[in-house]
Write a protein that holds these residues in place. Structure first.
Motif, PDB file in Angstrom:
ATOM      1  N   MET A  30       0.863  -1.178   0.000  1.00 23.43           N
ATOM      2  CA  MET A  30       0.000   0.000   0.000  1.00 23.43           C
ATOM      3  C   MET A  30       0.901   1.229   0.000  1.00 23.43           C
ATOM      4  SD  MET A  30      -2.963  -1.058   2.782  1.00 23.43           S
ATOM      5  CE  MET A  30      -3.768   0.555   2.656  1.00 23.43           C
ATOM      6  N   SER A  31       0.668   2.134  -0.946  1.00 24.74           N
ATOM      7  CA  SER A  31       1.494   3.339  -1.009  1.00 24.74           C
ATOM      8  C   SER A  31       1.303   4.169   0.247  1.00 24.74           C
ATOM      9  CB  SER A  31       1.120   4.157  -2.239  1.00 24.74           C
ATOM     10  OG  SER A  31      -0.209   4.649  -2.132  1.00 24.74           O
ATOM     11  N   SER A  32       2.263   5.040   0.499  1.00 26.42           N
ATOM     12  CA  SER A  32       2.178   5.887   1.696  1.00 26.42           C
ATOM     13  C   SER A  32       0.930   6.766   1.648  1.00 26.42           C
ATOM     14  CB  SER A  32       3.440   6.747   1.816  1.00 26.42           C
ATOM     15  OG  SER A  32       3.617   7.540   0.646  1.00 26.42           O
ATOM     16  N   GLU A  33       0.567   7.233   0.446  1.00 26.30           N
ATOM     17  CA  GLU A  33      -0.646   8.050   0.330  1.00 26.30           C
ATOM     18  C   GLU A  33      -1.888   7.233   0.668  1.00 26.30           C
ATOM     19  OE1 GLU A  33       1.598   7.676  -1.997  1.00 26.30           O
ATOM     20  OE2 GLU A  33       2.603   9.629  -2.129  1.00 26.30           O
ATOM     21  N   LEU A  34      -1.938   5.980   0.174  1.00 32.28           N
ATOM     22  CA  LEU A  34      -3.101   5.135   0.450  1.00 32.28           C
ATOM     23  C   LEU A  34      -3.159   4.761   1.924  1.00 32.28           C
ATOM     24  CD1 LEU A  34      -5.521   3.631  -0.692  1.00 32.28           C
ATOM     25  CD2 LEU A  34      -4.012   1.680  -1.171  1.00 32.28           C
ATOM     26  N   VAL A  35      -2.000   4.504   2.529  1.00 29.87           N
ATOM     27  CA  VAL A  35      -1.977   4.187   3.962  1.00 29.87           C
ATOM     28  C   VAL A  35      -2.505   5.370   4.770  1.00 29.87           C
ATOM     29  CG1 VAL A  35      -0.461   3.739   5.935  1.00 29.87           C
ATOM     30  CG2 VAL A  35      -0.121   2.493   3.802  1.00 29.87           C
ATOM     31  N   ASP A  36      -2.037   6.567   4.423  1.00 27.60           N
ATOM     32  CA  ASP A  36      -2.498   7.762   5.145  1.00 27.60           C
ATOM     33  C   ASP A  36      -4.001   7.967   4.952  1.00 27.60           C
ATOM     34  OD1 ASP A  36      -1.789  10.370   6.573  1.00 27.60           O
ATOM     35  OD2 ASP A  36      -2.766  11.125   4.772  1.00 27.60           O
ATOM     36  N   GLN A  37      -4.479   7.768   3.731  1.00 27.32           N
ATOM     37  CA  GLN A  37      -5.913   7.922   3.463  1.00 27.32           C
ATOM     38  C   GLN A  37      -6.727   6.895   4.245  1.00 27.32           C
ATOM     39  OE1 GLN A  37      -6.859   7.515  -0.681  1.00 27.32           O
ATOM     40  NE2 GLN A  37      -9.050   7.464  -0.337  1.00 27.32           N
ATOM     41  N   THR A  38      -6.248   5.647   4.261  1.00 29.20           N
ATOM     42  CA  THR A  38      -6.966   4.595   4.977  1.00 29.20           C
ATOM     43  C   THR A  38      -6.938   4.846   6.482  1.00 29.20           C
ATOM     44  OG1 THR A  38      -6.277   3.048   3.240  1.00 29.20           O
ATOM     45  CG2 THR A  38      -7.153   2.104   5.268  1.00 29.20           C
ATOM     46  N   GLU A  39      -5.797   5.313   6.982  1.00 27.50           N
ATOM     47  CA  GLU A  39      -5.722   5.637   8.411  1.00 27.50           C
ATOM     48  C   GLU A  39      -6.721   6.735   8.774  1.00 27.50           C
ATOM     49  OE1 GLU A  39      -1.031   4.524   9.382  1.00 27.50           O
ATOM     50  OE2 GLU A  39      -1.666   6.609   9.269  1.00 27.50           O
ATOM     51  N   ARG A  40      -6.841   7.720   7.899  1.00 25.75           N
ATOM     52  CA  ARG A  40      -7.797   8.803   8.184  1.00 25.75           C
ATOM     53  C   ARG A  40      -9.234   8.290   8.163  1.00 25.75           C
ATOM     54  NH1 ARG A  40      -5.302  13.631   8.356  1.00 25.75           N
ATOM     55  NH2 ARG A  40      -3.224  13.772   7.428  1.00 25.75           N
ATOM     56  N   ARG A  41      -9.525   7.382   7.225  1.00 25.23           N
ATOM     57  CA  ARG A  41     -10.867   6.779   7.205  1.00 25.23           C
ATOM     58  C   ARG A  41     -11.121   5.990   8.486  1.00 25.23           C
ATOM     59  NH1 ARG A  41     -11.714   3.336   1.913  1.00 25.23           N
ATOM     60  NH2 ARG A  41     -13.601   2.832   3.075  1.00 25.23           N
ATOM     61  N   TYR A  42     -10.095   5.266   8.911  1.00 21.01           N
ATOM     62  CA  TYR A  42     -10.241   4.488  10.148  1.00 21.01           C
ATOM     63  C   TYR A  42     -10.458   5.410  11.341  1.00 21.01           C
ATOM     64  CZ  TYR A  42      -8.884   1.525  14.087  1.00 21.01           C
ATOM     65  OH  TYR A  42      -8.859   0.862  15.283  1.00 21.01           O
ATOM     66  N   VAL A  43      -9.717   6.513  11.372  1.00 19.67           N
ATOM     67  CA  VAL A  43      -9.870   7.465  12.479  1.00 19.67           C
ATOM     68  C   VAL A  43     -11.285   8.034  12.502  1.00 19.67           C
ATOM     69  CG1 VAL A  43      -9.102   9.693  13.374  1.00 19.67           C
ATOM     70  CG2 VAL A  43      -7.421   8.040  12.603  1.00 19.67           C
ATOM     71  N   MET A  44     -11.832   8.339  11.315  1.00 19.76           N
ATOM     72  CA  MET A  44     -13.191   8.877  11.261  1.00 19.76           C
ATOM     73  C   MET A  44     -14.204   7.854  11.765  1.00 19.76           C
ATOM     74  SD  MET A  44     -12.883  11.945  10.331  1.00 19.76           S
ATOM     75  CE  MET A  44     -14.627  12.285  10.106  1.00 19.76           C
ATOM     76  N   LYS A  45     -14.019   6.579  11.411  1.00 19.62           N
ATOM     77  CA  LYS A  45     -14.929   5.532  11.904  1.00 19.62           C
ATOM     78  C   LYS A  45     -14.818   5.389  13.418  1.00 19.62           C
ATOM     79  CE  LYS A  45     -16.444   4.059   7.840  1.00 19.62           C
ATOM     80  NZ  LYS A  45     -17.866   4.052   7.455  1.00 19.62           N
ATOM     81  N   VAL A  46     -13.584   5.382  13.912  1.00 19.36           N
ATOM     82  CA  VAL A  46     -13.385   5.271  15.357  1.00 19.36           C
ATOM     83  C   VAL A  46     -13.972   6.493  16.064  1.00 19.36           C
ATOM     84  CG1 VAL A  46     -11.647   5.148  17.185  1.00 19.36           C
ATOM     85  CG2 VAL A  46     -11.350   3.809  15.107  1.00 19.36           C
ATOM     86  N   LYS A  47     -13.808   7.646  15.447  1.00 21.71           N
ATOM     87  CA  LYS A  47     -14.343   8.881  16.037  1.00 21.71           C
ATOM     88  C   LYS A  47     -15.850   8.793  16.190  1.00 21.71           C
ATOM     89  CE  LYS A  47     -14.393  13.900  15.380  1.00 21.71           C
ATOM     90  NZ  LYS A  47     -13.914  15.022  14.541  1.00 21.71           N
ATOM     91  N   ALA A  48     -16.536   8.304  15.146  1.00 23.28           N
ATOM     92  CA  ALA A  48     -17.989   8.160  15.230  1.00 23.28           C
ATOM     93  C   ALA A  48     -18.382   7.179  16.327  1.00 23.28           C
ATOM     94  CB  ALA A  48     -18.538   7.699  13.879  1.00 23.28           C
ATOM     95  N   SER A  49     -17.622   6.082  16.427  1.00 23.34           N
ATOM     96  CA  SER A  49     -17.911   5.089  17.467  1.00 23.34           C
ATOM     97  C   SER A  49     -17.669   5.659  18.860  1.00 23.34           C
ATOM     98  CB  SER A  49     -17.037   3.847  17.243  1.00 23.34           C
ATOM     99  OG  SER A  49     -17.210   2.912  18.283  1.00 23.34           O
ATOM    100  N   VAL A  50     -16.557   6.390  19.018  1.00 26.51           N
ATOM    101  CA  VAL A  50     -16.239   6.995  20.319  1.00 26.51           C
ATOM    102  C   VAL A  50     -17.308   8.017  20.705  1.00 26.51           C
ATOM    103  CG1 VAL A  50     -14.605   8.521  21.494  1.00 26.51           C
ATOM    104  CG2 VAL A  50     -13.765   6.561  20.208  1.00 26.51           C
ATOM    105  N   TYR A 104      -4.665   9.298  18.856  1.00 25.71           N
ATOM    106  CA  TYR A 104      -4.453  10.086  20.079  1.00 25.71           C
ATOM    107  C   TYR A 104      -5.000  11.505  19.916  1.00 25.71           C
ATOM    108  CZ  TYR A 104      -1.908  12.935  23.478  1.00 25.71           C
ATOM    109  OH  TYR A 104      -1.584  13.841  24.456  1.00 25.71           O
ATOM    110  N   ASN A 105      -4.694  12.127  18.778  1.00 23.52           N
ATOM    111  CA  ASN A 105      -5.212  13.484  18.538  1.00 23.52           C
ATOM    112  C   ASN A 105      -6.734  13.486  18.497  1.00 23.52           C
ATOM    113  OD1 ASN A 105      -2.570  14.407  18.353  1.00 23.52           O
ATOM    114  ND2 ASN A 105      -2.489  14.201  16.133  1.00 23.52           N
ATOM    115  N   MET A 106      -7.298  12.461  17.839  1.00 18.69           N
ATOM    116  CA  MET A 106      -8.758  12.361  17.787  1.00 18.69           C
ATOM    117  C   MET A 106      -9.342  12.169  19.182  1.00 18.69           C
ATOM    118  SD  MET A 106     -11.386   9.943  18.086  1.00 18.69           S
ATOM    119  CE  MET A 106     -10.470   8.412  17.912  1.00 18.69           C
ATOM    120  N   ALA A 107      -8.686  11.354  20.007  1.00 21.43           N
ATOM    121  CA  ALA A 107      -9.176  11.090  21.355  1.00 21.43           C
ATOM    122  C   ALA A 107      -9.226  12.375  22.180  1.00 21.43           C
ATOM    123  CB  ALA A 107      -8.290  10.047  22.037  1.00 21.43           C
TER     124      ALA A 107
END
Length: 743
Positions: free
Chosen positions: A374-394, A454-457
């Motif tokens: 996974m390219s660094s751009e795709l990893v960063d994009q996927t991490e941001r998507r994951y953070v948004m999902k976790v944020k909604a759950s939190v 951590y920043n999202m938390a």
């Protein structure tokens, strides 16, 4: 004539060297007198040596001279022979010139001979040409029986026959006849396609065949290599390229093999790409890829030439197919579990000993030289998507926790306590556990994802504190309407303060870097606002209970005895007992704020409902009452644990000194000291105090106020305002009736 020395300088040089060497030798041998006895012996030896050298020189010169004589004789003989050859060549030239006319007739014979040779060649291949269709049938039978090598040999023979004929036609410029030849050999195309189809079917089943029947796969590879050699030879000649060449079957082999790898599993429809379904899918991919690469490494490599680099090709194909496959999965709306699984699988599992780092694959299989899965751009994009999902759950979990907490405030029970008796609820533990678990889970993937979580938390915790504060305000509004609701309002406010303190102490532990434990400023501000609001609501409760008593200040009843302040002390002591259910930092804060509130309300009552002393005795009685009240209140707060230096009641003692001053002429100095100590006091406050004394003339008042105007005071840093919140009533102007006297 030149001298011999000039003609032979080397001889002269050699003679000088010889003489020098002889002298050096003689000086070394005869350096003692007794050595001269052997002079005769040395002379004889050197004489014999010179004679021997001269004999050898003469012999060598004689042999050279004999060789030169023989060479000169051979040169004379060769010159005679060359002269004879030249004469013969001249005679032959004249003979050829005489026969030139006869050669013209030989041209026609040469053409006839060439045609004869061509016809003879055609006659030789006629049986093969006439048997072409019979050979086609035989090749087809061999293909049906999967005798591929035999079929390919005969197919190559027929192709060679056709290509030779086409090549001859091409060389003679007979392009029109090529179509006839191609039509006659048209069956070759179908046979080639039939053979190729079987080959590609075999290559498509190569992973199974190398385990069950490698002979068939090896046969296919041998045929492909034969065709590659024919292609290379034709391309190297570059004179005539038969139709259908180059076939490029080796490249087709790679393409079919890659399509086989990618087509069977990476393009299959997935019924469930989220949660457990995706986990099973990735686990199956992991198992199958490792197993198949082991087959390639252990078996297929032995069935193909080394230059195929078959293991590297298959590894790169799996890698690229996986990369594209993961991108396809990421185009779907995955939940947080699915996104986490993909990130973990691509960044951790893929390179681990469970997959591409498997002991059975090392060291031959190495994906480190390939592009990232996974390219660094795709990893960063996927991490941001994951953070948004976790944020909604939190957010959802925090809101549920807040709803439960809000309902707990209105229960007919006190909040729970810890082992030390401090009020608390489960809210801090639930919130911190939720945030910490998400941060720890993210640490299993990458440091960047952990930092994002951590920043999202911290952002969500800050927003949660804002919503909790709003809920607390709503609870306070309902309590204002009915002080019996909630029943344990103060206890829950104290629990909120303890919870806020617990959150404040725990926030630093969330940071991924143990060396960095700083709390962001915005979050600390949210915690401070939460604490301030809960403290404010508690002080409002204290104020509501103190206000009925403060309304009786000042009065004649108040001057008569300490009962009023005693009642105030009882109320304060009751609240202090409640405050003891919070931990010490907050408890001290509550005591300090309560003491400031009491001092403020006491001074407010004294200044707003001013009492004018009519005599010295009344001033003395007022000063006595102020001293007793301030002392009693100060001792109360000291007994509760608040130091005198932290108390604002000292302002009451200072104000008493202004009232008790016997000589009004000294008021300007006393007021200057008072204003210096309490810089938030205003002209109106001082004027009211002068009114309370009842003995200050206009001249003294003017001097005092003029002195204050000349010495304006600035509030020092950290000063706690006392008088600035106390508004004194505006003095009423005299009202005059028409044609009457002023009152």
């Amino acid at each position: 004539a030149s001298s011999p020395d000039e003609e032979w300088p080397e001889a002269e040089k050699a003679e000088k060297l010889a003489r020098g060497a002889a002298l050096k030798w003689a000086s070394g041998v005869f350096y003692r007198p007794e050595k001269l006895e052997g002079l005769g012996h040395y002379r004889r030896r050197e004489t014999q040596r010179n004679n021997s050298i001269q004999s050898r020189l003469k012999s060598t010169v004689q042999s050279y001279l004999e060789g030169v004589s023989a060479g000169l004789e051979q040169l004379r003989s060769a010159a005679q022979e060359v002269q004879g050859v030249c004469q013969d060549l001249g005679a032959a030239r004249w003979a050829l010139l005489d026969s030139a006319d006869h050669f013209q007739g030989l041209q026609q014979m040469r053409k006839l001979m060439e045609e004869h040779v061509q016809l003879a060649s055609v006659v030789q291949v006629l049986p093969q040409i006439f048997s072409v269709h019979e050979v086609f049938s035989h090749i087809l039978q061999l293909l049906h029986g999967q005798h591929l090598l035999e079929a390919h040999v005969e197919l190559m023979m027929v192709e060679q026959l056709r290509d030779d004929i086409l090549s001859q036609l091409h060389l003679r410029g007979l392009s029109g006849a090529q179509a006839t030849v191609l039509s006659y050999f048209s069956g070759l195309q179908d046979l080639n396609e039939s053979l190729a189809k079987q080959l590609w079917d075999i290559v498509g089943s190569s992973l199974r065949l190398v385990r069950e029947d490698p002979v068939l796969f090896v046969t296919a590879v041998r045929i492909i290599e034969r065709e590659e050699k024919i292609d290379d030879a034709l391309l190297l000649e570059a004179t005539f390229l038969p139709p259908g060449r180059p076939k490029g079957w080796r490249q087709k082999f790679y393409q079919v093999l890659q399509d086989t790898i990618t087509g069977g599993r990476f393009r299959a429809p997935r019924l469930d790409a989220e949660g457990p379904g995706l986990a099973k899918h990735l686990a199956a991919l992991q198992k199958d890829i490792v197993c198949e690469l082991c087959v390639v490494k252990d078996l297929m490599v032995q069935c193909v030439p080394a230059h195929y680099n078959i293991l590297s090709v298959c590894t790169a194909t799996y890698h690229q197919a996986l990369s594209s496959h993961l991108q396809e999965i990421l185009r779907e709306d995955l939940d947080k579990q699915g996104l986490f699984l993909l990130l973990e699988w691509a960044l951790r599992v893929y390179h681990s000993p469970e997959m591409m780092g498997h002991p059975d694959l090392l060291p031959e299989v190495d994906v480190s030289a390939l592009d990232p899965l996974m390219s660094s751009e795709l990893v960063d994009q996927t991490e941001r998507r994951y953070v948004m999902k976790v944020k909604a759950s939190v957010f959802e979990w925090m809101q549920r926790t807040l709803d439960v907490e809000f309902k707990e405030w209105f229960r007919e029970e006190e909040p729970e306590t810890d082992h030390e008796g401090f009020f608390q609820s489960a809210l801090p533990a639930i919130v911190m556990q939720m945030l910490n678990e998400n941060i720890q889970v993210a640490s299993l993937i990458t440091d960047s994802l952990q930092q994002k979580i951590y920043n999202m938390a911290l952002e969500e915790l800050e927003a949660f504190l804002g919503r909790l504060r709003e809920a607390l305000v709503q609870c306070g509004k309902e309590h204002q309407q009915d002080r019996a609701v909630p029943k344990y309002y103060i206890s829950h406010l104290l629990a909120v303060l303890n919870n806020n303190l617990a959150l404040s102490n725990s926030v630093a532990s969330l940071h991924p870097d143990t060396a960095c434990r700083e709390v962001p400023g915005s979050l600390q501000a949210a915690l401070d606002r939460m604490q301030k609001k809960a403290t404010q609501l508690l002080l409002e409760e204290l104020l509501l209970d103190l206000q009925p008593l403060c309304l009786q200040l000042p009065s004649r009843k108040w001057l008569s005895g300490p009962q009023l302040v005693g009642s105030m002390c009882e109320v304060i002591d009751k609240y202090a007992k409640d405050f003891s259910r919070v931990r010490k930092p907050v408890f001290t804060l509550l005591l300090a704020e309560s003491e400031l509130l009491v001092a403020n309300q006491y001074l407010r009552a004294l200044l707003q409902r001013k009492m004018v002393c009519k005599s010295r005795e009344e001033r003395g009685q007022l000063c006595h009452r102020l001293l007793q009240d301030a002392t009693q209140l100060r001792e109360l707060f000291c007994g509760l644990g608040l130091d005198r230096g932290q108390q604002s009641l000292e302002a009451v003692f200072a104000l008493r000194e202004l009232i008790c001053l016997k000589d009004p002429a000294l008021l300007s100095l006393e007021v200057l000291g008072f204003v210096t100590k309490y810089p938030d006091v205003s002209d109106e406050h001082i004027s009211t105090l002068l009114d309370i004394r009842g003995d200050v003339s206009k001249e003294v008042r003017h001097v005092v106020l003029e002195m204050m105007a000349q010495h304006p005071q600035a509030l020092p840093e950290g000063y706690r305002p006392i008088f600035s919140t106390i508004l004194v009533p505006v003095p009423e102007l005299p009202f005059c009736l028409r044609k009457g006297k002023c009152a």
